[in-house]
Write an enzyme that holds these catalytic residues in place. Structure first.
Site, short mmCIF file in Angstrom:
data_model
loop_
_atom_site.label_atom_id
_atom_site.label_comp_id
_atom_site.label_asym_id
_atom_site.label_seq_id
_atom_site.Cartn_x
_atom_site.Cartn_y
_atom_site.Cartn_z
N ASP A 61 45.25 27.37 42.39
CA ASP A 61 44.17 27.57 41.43
C ASP A 61 43.72 29.04 41.48
O ASP A 61 43.59 29.62 42.55
CB ASP A 61 43.00 26.65 41.78
CG ASP A 61 41.92 26.64 40.72
OD1 ASP A 61 42.22 26.97 39.56
OD2 ASP A 61 40.78 26.26 41.05
N HIS B 175 35.87 26.06 45.99
CA HIS B 175 36.27 24.68 46.24
C HIS B 175 35.57 24.21 47.51
O HIS B 175 35.93 24.63 48.61
CB HIS B 175 37.78 24.58 46.46
CG HIS B 175 38.60 24.97 45.27
ND1 HIS B 175 39.94 25.22 45.35
CD2 HIS B 175 38.26 25.14 43.97
CE1 HIS B 175 40.41 25.53 44.17
NE2 HIS B 175 39.40 25.50 43.30
N SER C 184 38.80 29.38 47.84
CA SER C 184 38.90 28.00 48.33
C SER C 184 38.71 28.03 49.84
O SER C 184 37.70 28.54 50.31
CB SER C 184 40.24 27.38 47.91
OG SER C 184 40.29 26.02 48.26
#
Length: 202
Positions: free
Chosen positions: A143, A50, A23
């Site tokens: 995540d 992300h 991310s």
């Protein structure tokens, strides 16, 4: 970690695919890892980042200029090929179906993310089992932690970026908390691990 220790982690392991999640700070982390891989890298590398929707389409261009691997956006019902770096498309979850092909879906976000790292890793673990290498890098949410745990439970090799080195350490710390990974490494050692994996073909 020296080459001998990294090679020991790979000893006797057959590899069919690599899946990477990241991310915040992930683009820079990948730029440190992936340029060291040759075009003939023997496994597909499936990556979930992300990023803002407007940036997603630029990932293929950005990385194709920097890596020897072929770089593509994952396409529904297409089988991952060796020597290819795949990125999950913007605003779609990316799964690996039992038949070994990509599947894209518009299910609700997971950890506020779509694509979600967990979905890709968990489905890849179901398909590849102990032949999967999972790598989780820098990030600001949770995540990927459950996905890495699923890879570990399936017998795959789990590698987490050292949180002390990560641009944002939340994601790797959560993965370590949820299930101890096989390896916690700085980026330079993750790059070397992938290079050494080519010498470990069964």
């Amino acid at each position: 970690m020296d080459d001998a220790s990294l090679a020991l982690a790979l000893a006797g392991r057959r590899i069919s695919a690599v899946v990477i999640g990241a991310s915040a700070g992930g683009v820079n982390a990948l730029i440190e890892i992936l340029p060291g891989l040759p075009r003939e890298f023997p496994y597909p590398v499936v990556t979930v980042l992300h990023v803002m929707r407007s940036r997603q389409n630029q990932l293929v261009e950005v990385f194709q200029q920097r890596v020897a691997l072929r770089v593509e956006e994952a396409v529904d019902k297409v089988e991952p090929r060796p020597g290819t770096l795949y990125f999950a498309p913007a605003d779609y979850h990316l799964s690996i179906e039992e038949e070994g092909v990509f599947s894209l879906s518009l299910e609700p976000p997971v950890h506020f993310a779509r694509p979600a790292i967990d979905i890709t890793m968990e489905t890849a673990a179901n398909v590849y089992g102990p032949e999967l290498v999972g790598i989780l890098l820098t990030g600001a949410n949770h995540d990927g932690a459950a996905g890495m745990a699923a890879i570990g439970a399936a017998g795959g090799l789990t590698v987490v970026q050292d949180p002390a080195e990560a641009q944002v350490g939340v994601m790797p710390k959560e993965a370590i908390r949820l299930r101890a990974p096989d390896l916690v490494l700085p980026l330079r050692d993750i790059r070397r691990l992938l290079q050494l994996s080519m010498e470990n073909l069964q």
